[in-house]
Design a protein around this motif. Structure first.
Motif, short mmCIF file in Angstrom:
data_model
loop_
_atom_site.label_atom_id
_atom_site.label_comp_id
_atom_site.label_asym_id
_atom_site.label_seq_id
_atom_site.Cartn_x
_atom_site.Cartn_y
_atom_site.Cartn_z
N ASN A 198 2.32 -36.39 35.16
CA ASN A 198 1.43 -37.41 34.59
C ASN A 198 0.63 -36.77 33.47
N THR A 199 1.18 -36.73 32.29
CA THR A 199 0.48 -36.11 31.16
C THR A 199 -0.36 -37.11 30.39
N TYR A 200 -0.19 -38.40 30.66
CA TYR A 200 -0.93 -39.42 29.93
C TYR A 200 -2.08 -39.95 30.78
N TRP A 201 -3.22 -39.31 30.66
CA TRP A 201 -4.42 -39.75 31.36
C TRP A 201 -5.09 -40.84 30.53
N GLU A 202 -5.99 -41.59 31.16
CA GLU A 202 -6.74 -42.64 30.46
C GLU A 202 -7.78 -42.00 29.55
N ASN B 97 -10.12 -32.34 26.16
CA ASN B 97 -9.06 -31.84 25.29
C ASN B 97 -9.69 -31.51 23.95
N THR C 78 -8.24 -39.51 35.28
CA THR C 78 -7.13 -40.05 36.06
C THR C 78 -7.41 -39.93 37.55
N GLU D 182 -10.67 -37.47 28.93
CA GLU D 182 -9.67 -38.26 29.66
C GLU D 182 -9.97 -38.20 31.15
#
Length: 129
Positions: free
Chosen positions: A45-49, A83, A38, A36
């Motif tokens: 901001n837990t939702y990275w690309e 991850n 960002t 991921e």
């Protein structure tokens, strides 16, 4: 300011050899690796690309390192993290996460305190570039 999120974040940046060793460890446990990235490392901001799909069937760290090299070419001045997903419980759980790339200049995050009704305090965070 150094962003500290995930494993190893208080250590000096890992070399590619050290990253590869960590990937080998994850793969030896049967964990899948996802990449991921960002530009906004704010703690909320837990939702990275995602960079492609998580790599479920790899047996060798070289495939992950090739994907990392491609991601660095496209987003070299961004935060990039790995991850590791463990599916032994029947659903994907992030078991390990660590930053593998940082921008040359990291943003600063400042906490802002605001006094509201009575003696109450409200806190928020701002990214300072």
């Amino acid at each position: 300011m150094r962003i500290t999120q995930g494993c190893f974040s208080f250590l000096p940046d890992l070399t590619d050899e050290q990253i590869s060793a960590q990937v080998e460890y994850c793969l030896s446990k049967g964990w899948a690796i996802g990449i991921e990235y960002t530009d906004d490392p704010h703690p909320r901001n837990t939702y990275w690309e995602m960079w492609g799909n998580p790599m479920f069937d790899l047996k060798d760290a070289k495939g992950v390192m090739l994907e990392l090299a491609d991601c660095r070419k496209a987003h070299g001045d961004s935060y990039i993290r790995f991850n590791a997903f463990d599916s032994t419980r029947g659903f994907e759980t992030v078991t390990m996460s660590f930053i593998v790339n940082r921008p040359k200049v990291e943003p600063r995050i400042r906490m802002v305190r605001q006094e509201v009704d009575g003696r109450s305090q409200r806190y928020s965070f701002e990214t300072v570039r």
